[in-house]
Design a protein around this motif. Structure first.
Motif, PDB file in Angstrom:
ATOM      1  N   UNK A   1      46.548-115.259  -3.834  1.00  0.00           N
ATOM      2  CA  UNK A   1      45.256-114.665  -3.336  1.00  0.00           C
ATOM      3  C   UNK A   1      44.883-113.694  -4.187  1.00  0.00           C
ATOM      4  N   UNK A   2      45.727-112.717  -4.830  1.00  0.00           N
ATOM      5  CA  UNK A   2      45.455-111.681  -5.634  1.00  0.00           C
ATOM      6  C   UNK A   2      44.892-112.290  -6.944  1.00  0.00           C
ATOM      7  N   UNK A   3      45.445-113.343  -7.563  1.00  0.00           N
ATOM      8  CA  UNK A   3      45.131-113.676  -8.913  1.00  0.00           C
ATOM      9  C   UNK A   3      43.480-114.383  -8.752  1.00  0.00           C
ATOM     10  N   UNK A   4      43.491-115.040  -7.835  1.00  0.00           N
ATOM     11  CA  UNK A   4      41.949-115.655  -7.444  1.00  0.00           C
ATOM     12  C   UNK A   4      41.074-114.598  -7.438  1.00  0.00           C
ATOM     13  N   UNK A   5      41.261-113.408  -6.868  1.00  0.00           N
ATOM     14  CA  UNK A   5      40.327-112.379  -6.838  1.00  0.00           C
ATOM     15  C   UNK A   5      40.063-111.567  -8.048  1.00  0.00           C
ATOM     16  N   UNK A   6      41.055-111.536  -8.897  1.00  0.00           N
ATOM     17  CA  UNK A   6      41.221-110.798 -10.142  1.00  0.00           C
ATOM     18  C   UNK A   6      40.235-111.456 -10.820  1.00  0.00           C
ATOM     19  N   UNK A   7      40.615-112.936 -11.109  1.00  0.00           N
ATOM     20  CA  UNK A   7      39.787-113.915 -11.961  1.00  0.00           C
ATOM     21  C   UNK A   7      38.305-113.773 -11.501  1.00  0.00           C
ATOM     22  N   UNK A   8      38.085-113.901 -10.296  1.00  0.00           N
ATOM     23  CA  UNK A   8      36.538-113.993  -9.525  1.00  0.00           C
ATOM     24  C   UNK A   8      36.113-112.728 -10.119  1.00  0.00           C
ATOM     25  N   UNK A   9      36.563-111.566  -9.796  1.00  0.00           N
ATOM     26  CA  UNK A   9      36.100-110.199 -10.252  1.00  0.00           C
ATOM     27  C   UNK A   9      35.903-110.242 -11.956  1.00  0.00           C
TER      28      UNK A   9
END
Length: 116
Positions: A1-9
């Motif tokens: 979940x943290x990876x997706x949030x990072x790449x989305x941001x």
């Protein structure tokens, strides 16, 4: 979940940055902006040219005075010559004023531009 949030941001930040850069470049390329930029550059170039011309003129004037002093020393022209006395009469008569003749108590002017 943290990876997706990072790449989305990261993607959102990159998109905002790219959009800002593109909008700035488009504003710089509008005709009004190009005209203002060209006018500012022309004014700056004019000021630089004026400053160079004034500097050149001052250099020429200083060198001319120096050379004139050298020539006067070499030719012995340091003393002021005595000027002739001033004239008390006109060297050339005023030809703009038409001549006037009086014949039989009537005044006539010799002016060819007069209406007849």
């Amino acid at each position: 979940m943290f990876r997706r949030t990072f790449w989305f941001t990261t993607g959102v930040a990159t998109g905002v940055w790219a959009t800002t850069k593109v909008n700035r470049k488009l504003k710089q390329l509008t005709p009004e902006s190009l005209a203002a930029t060209a006018a500012n550059k022309a004014i700056e170039a004019g000021h630089r040219l004026k400053d160079r011309a004034v500097g050149f003129a001052l250099d020429v004037r200083a060198n001319m005075a120096q050379r004139e002093a050298e020539l006067q020393d070499a030719l012995g022209l340091d003393a002021d010559p005595e000027l002739p006395p001033a004239r008390r009469y006109a060297a050339i008569e005023n030809r703009n004023k038409p001549k006037t003749y009086v014949i039989d108590h009537t005044t006539y002017t010799y002016n060819r531009n007069e209406d007849h």
